[in-house]
Design an enzyme around this catalytic site. Structure first.
Site, short mmCIF file in Angstrom:
data_model
loop_
_atom_site.label_atom_id
_atom_site.label_comp_id
_atom_site.label_asym_id
_atom_site.label_seq_id
_atom_site.Cartn_x
_atom_site.Cartn_y
_atom_site.Cartn_z
N ARG A 100 0.94 -34.16 13.01
CA ARG A 100 0.64 -32.72 12.97
C ARG A 100 0.91 -32.28 11.55
O ARG A 100 2.06 -32.36 11.07
CB ARG A 100 1.53 -31.97 13.97
CG ARG A 100 1.50 -30.47 13.81
CD ARG A 100 2.17 -29.74 14.98
NE ARG A 100 1.31 -29.76 16.14
CZ ARG A 100 1.45 -28.94 17.20
NH1 ARG A 100 2.44 -28.07 17.23
NH2 ARG A 100 0.64 -29.01 18.21
N HIS A 149 -7.67 -29.11 16.47
CA HIS A 149 -6.64 -29.49 17.46
C HIS A 149 -7.35 -30.24 18.60
O HIS A 149 -7.45 -29.76 19.72
CB HIS A 149 -5.94 -28.24 17.98
CG HIS A 149 -4.64 -28.51 18.66
ND1 HIS A 149 -4.08 -29.77 18.78
CD2 HIS A 149 -3.76 -27.67 19.30
CE1 HIS A 149 -2.93 -29.69 19.43
NE2 HIS A 149 -2.71 -28.43 19.76
N GLN A 152 -5.75 -30.94 22.14
CA GLN A 152 -5.77 -29.74 22.99
C GLN A 152 -7.14 -29.61 23.67
O GLN A 152 -7.24 -29.32 24.86
CB GLN A 152 -5.50 -28.50 22.13
CG GLN A 152 -5.53 -27.20 22.90
CD GLN A 152 -4.39 -27.09 23.91
OE1 GLN A 152 -3.24 -27.28 23.58
NE2 GLN A 152 -4.72 -26.82 25.16
N ASP A 240 -6.08 -17.77 21.97
CA ASP A 240 -5.02 -18.44 21.19
C ASP A 240 -4.36 -17.35 20.35
O ASP A 240 -4.87 -16.22 20.26
CB ASP A 240 -5.65 -19.54 20.31
CG ASP A 240 -4.61 -20.32 19.50
OD1 ASP A 240 -3.41 -20.27 19.84
OD2 ASP A 240 -5.00 -20.96 18.50
N CYS A 280 -3.95 -22.05 24.99
CA CYS A 280 -3.36 -23.34 24.62
C CYS A 280 -1.85 -23.28 24.55
O CYS A 280 -1.20 -24.32 24.62
CB CYS A 280 -3.95 -23.82 23.30
SG CYS A 280 -3.65 -22.67 21.95
N1 CP Z 1 -0.72 -26.16 22.49
C1 CP Z 1 0.11 -26.81 21.66
O1 CP Z 1 -0.31 -27.63 20.84
O2 CP Z 1 1.42 -26.52 21.82
P1 CP Z 1 2.59 -27.00 20.84
O3 CP Z 1 2.36 -26.33 19.51
O4 CP Z 1 3.86 -26.54 21.51
O5 CP Z 1 2.53 -28.47 20.72
N1 NVA Z 2 -3.70 -21.98 16.41
C1 NVA Z 2 -2.33 -22.28 16.75
C2 NVA Z 2 -2.27 -23.30 17.83
C3 NVA Z 2 -0.90 -23.66 18.30
C4 NVA Z 2 -0.91 -24.73 19.32
C5 NVA Z 2 -1.59 -22.76 15.51
O1 NVA Z 2 -2.17 -23.54 14.74
O2 NVA Z 2 -0.45 -22.38 15.31
#
Ligand code: CP
Ligand code: NVA
Length: 329
Positions: A100, A149, A152, A240, A280
């Protein structure tokens, strides 16, 4: 030798491969080969996570492997050493390198470094004997970047399939920021033949590049600044956060820009009668979604969260063993 299959966004898979991944995800866990038995999975996180970390760790365990959680600061991508060196190091020990990151480009560099190391080792033994010691052909998996993502989106598709069965011709309304989650979701919708309406305030909509990429995937997409127009007749509503991780300094400006772009009872009543609501998570009740809708009868957010585990197990199983041999009848 088969090229390493990295998963940086949905369209790293063909439509047929996406179907194969989803089928693996839908298969009972006990039917999957323990493709990670005796092997490691590196999980690098430059940002916080609840769902992604836990679902990925447990998916690795379900496939017989050992997950190693690594905070971004420990490896210090492009600070302590380059992204390329971090990737090649982790690929010496782990069967898969999941990350990530803030910058999507870092994932491409990591994947490229692993590919180049594997190709170099195959082409010459100048760096040492060909005894299997060195950088392994470990897939890089995107656990969320500023651009995408995809893990997801796999869980989102699983959730929608569980509710509706085949998704071709179904309609999805996304209300909010055309962000990382939106981008992968839009590709997912395209690849399964869903229609997508996106409602976002001016300045927060899809880029021209996004629309071109989605058109290439054959997506039937409408973009509007009217959330009710987007929601009308939709089978599923999706939201989101307005402010993603890394954008905290913009939070106040975004709160103002996105006012009125919340999934609430008005949008829900405009949607199709059996519509479901997805998010999400993490959610901010009173911003992008009301507490009533979030907790209400149409919400499938906990099913969606639970599906992160199944999606990840299916994905890792397929990446590490893409043929039919990956699951037992
Ligand atoms: N939806 C999602 O990716 O959640 P987290 O940021 O908690 O991993
Ligand atoms: N768009 C959000 C998604 C979190 C799972 C972010 O990137 O923070």
């Amino acid at each position: 030798m088969r090229a390493t299959r990295h998963f940086l966004d949905l369209d790293d898979l063909s439509c047929a491969e996406l179907e194969a991944v989803l089928r693996r995800a839908e298969a009972p866990a006990a039917n999957l080969e323990p493709v990670l038995a005796g092997r490691g999975a590196a999980l690098v996180f430059e940002k916080p996570s609840a769902r992604t970390r836990n679902s990925t760790e447990m998916a690795v365990v379900a496939l017989g492997g050992h997950p190693v959680y690594i905070q971004g600061v420990e490896v210090g991508i492009d600070e302590r050493e380059t992204a390329e060196d971090v990737a090649r190091t982790l690929a010496c020990y782990h069967a898969v390198v999941c990350a990530r990151v803030f910058d999507h480009g870092v994932l491409h560099r990591m994947a490229g470094a692993i590919d180049a190391a594997v190709a170099g080792a195959a082409a010459t033994d100048a760096a040492g004997p060909d005894d299997g010691i060195g950088v392994k052909s470990s897939p890089v998996v995107n656990l969320l970047s500023d651009a995408a993502h995809p893990c997801q989106a796999l869980a989102d598709l699983l959730t929608l399939r569980q509710v509706f069965g085949p998704l071709e011709g179904r309609s999805l309304a996304y209300v909010g920021d055309a962000n990382n989650v939106w981008r992968s979701l839009a590709k997912a919708a395209a690849m399964v033949g869903m229609r997508l309406r996106t409602a976002c305030p001016e300045g927060y909509g899809p880029e021209a590049d996004d629309l071109a990429a989605l058109a290439a995937l054959g997506l039937d997409i409408e973009v509007t600044d009217d959330p009710v127009e987007a929601a009308t007749g939709a089978d599923a509503l999706y939201s989101d956060v307005w402010t993603s991780m890394g954008q905290e300094e913009e939070a106040e400006r975004r709160r103002l820009a996105f006012a009125g772009f919340a999934i609430d009872d008005t949008l829900l009543s405009a949607a199709a009668p059996g519509a479901v609501v997805l998010h999400c998570l993490p959610a901010h009740r009173g911003e992008e979604i009301t507490a009533e809708v979030f907790e209400g009868a149409h919400s499938v957010v906990w099913r969606q969260a639970a599906n992160r585990l199944h999606a990840m197990r299916g994905l890792l199983s397929w990446l590490l063993s893409p043929g039919d041999e990956g699951s037992r009848p």
